[in-house]
Design an enzyme around this catalytic site. Structure first.
Site, PDB file in Angstrom:
ATOM      1  N   ASP A  24     -19.906 -32.783  18.094  1.00  0.00           N
ATOM      2  CA  ASP A  24     -19.326 -32.834  19.091  1.00  0.00           C
ATOM      3  C   ASP A  24     -17.791 -31.582  18.845  1.00  0.00           C
ATOM      4  OD1 ASP A  24     -17.517 -34.945  21.029  1.00  0.00           O
ATOM      5  OD2 ASP A  24     -16.648 -35.299  18.826  1.00  0.00           O
ATOM      6  N   ASP A  26     -14.198 -32.457  20.281  1.00  0.00           N
ATOM      7  CA  ASP A  26     -13.264 -33.037  20.069  1.00  0.00           C
ATOM      8  C   ASP A  26     -13.450 -34.272  19.052  1.00  0.00           C
ATOM      9  OD1 ASP A  26     -12.065 -31.817  22.421  1.00  0.00           O
ATOM     10  OD2 ASP A  26     -11.518 -33.691  23.821  1.00  0.00           O
ATOM     11  N   ARG A  33      -7.693 -33.588  22.258  1.00  0.00           N
ATOM     12  CA  ARG A  33      -6.436 -32.694  22.701  1.00  0.00           C
ATOM     13  C   ARG A  33      -5.591 -32.815  23.648  1.00  0.00           C
ATOM     14  NH1 ARG A  33     -11.343 -31.419  25.757  1.00  0.00           N
ATOM     15  NH2 ARG A  33     -10.198 -33.301  27.745  1.00  0.00           N
ATOM     16  N   ARG A 153       0.032 -39.540  25.106  1.00  0.00           N
ATOM     17  CA  ARG A 153      -1.594 -39.417  24.083  1.00  0.00           C
ATOM     18  C   ARG A 153      -1.552 -40.624  22.865  1.00  0.00           C
ATOM     19  NH1 ARG A 153      -6.116 -35.915  25.729  1.00  0.00           N
ATOM     20  NH2 ARG A 153      -4.897 -34.251  27.841  1.00  0.00           N
TER      21      ARG A 153
END
Length: 265
Positions: A24, A26, A33, A153
């Site tokens: 994978d 991220d 990100r 985020r």
């Protein structure tokens, strides 16, 4: 990076036979990100969400032992930003590159046949989803917006952990579009993916199966490393698949630690 661009043995001559490590992106090879930096070509500076030089060197060393590849839900442009540089394309750093879960796929730098979400779903049903953010292979839905800053985020992640915003959103969509044959998968910090059932990350495994007819390599040992491996996460299906050996990690540092221990790097 010089080593990362070096020449590797052919797939059939890698010392650890019939073995590939799939990653994978991220949270596994790179931090999740965030925002892009303000540098413009030809200038370049690493972002906090780029793969570290240590990770790239380790992957380069691993590639001399066995095949390596990544499988991610994002498109190739995003993965180029995270894993490549303006001088080095990401498709040269891995033997297999599976963007959008393998719907866009590269083998040794050459693109393989691809699929289309719209072509599969049909125009009428697509129009019912047109207000969502569309990518070629899947739809990505971000309640906070994909242009959120790093701090936004982080704040949303904390809020989502407590209030289950994405989980509740997915539950509503599953009910509303129950007859569409779609899967909803939470991944990353701020979003979830929507794609045809069966088009999760296990989709990429068919490309590896085809390798036997190309180079004669039969990948009997497929290690998969991911961070969203719990049920509902976008690594869950491939992590649990009987064709893979799943490794659940919390961050890139854990990925590096496991690789060093497993392969003596």
């Amino acid at each position: 990076m010089a080593q990362a661009a070096s020449i590797y043995p052919p797939l059939e001559e890698r010392p650890v036979k019939e073995t590939i490590c799939l990653f994978d992106v991220d949270g596994t090879l790179t931090p999740a990100r965030g925002v892009r930096n303000s540098f413009k070509p030809p200038f370049f500076a690493p972002r906090p969400t780029d793969a570290s030089s240590q990770m790239l060197q380790l992957l380069s060393s691993l590639r001399h032992k066995c095949a390596i590849g990544f499988v991610g839900g994002s498109d190739l442009i995003k993965q180029q930003e995270q894993l490549g540089t303006p001088q080095i394309p990401v498709v040269s750093l891995f033997d297999f590159c599976f963007s959008e879960n393998g719907l866009t796929a590269y083998r040794l730098g050459q693109q393989l046949a691809s699929q289309s979400f719209i072509g599969w779903l049909g125009e009428d049903k697509y129009k019912q989803l047109v207000n969502f953010c569309l990518r070629n292979g899947m739809i990505n839905v971000s309640p906070i917006g994909r242009n959120a800053t790093v701090q936004e985020r982080l704040d949303f992640t904390k809020y989502d952990d407590e209030h289950k915003i994405r989980e509740k959103f997915v539950a509503v969509l599953k009910e509303k579009f129950s007859d569409f044959g779609l899967t909803f998968s939470i991944g990353g910090q701020i979003s979830f993916d929507v794609f045809p059932t069966g088009w999760d990350k296990t989709y990429c495994l068919q490309h590896l199966k085809s390798e036997k007819s190309i180079s004669g390599v039969d990948y009997k040992t497929i290690h998969f490393f991911g961070d969203k491996t719990a049920k509902g996460g976008n690594d869950y299906e491939i992590y649990e698949d009987e064709r893979t050996i799943g490794h659940s990690v919390k961050n890139p540092e854990e990925t590096m630690k496991e690789l060093k221990e497993m392969f003596g790097l």
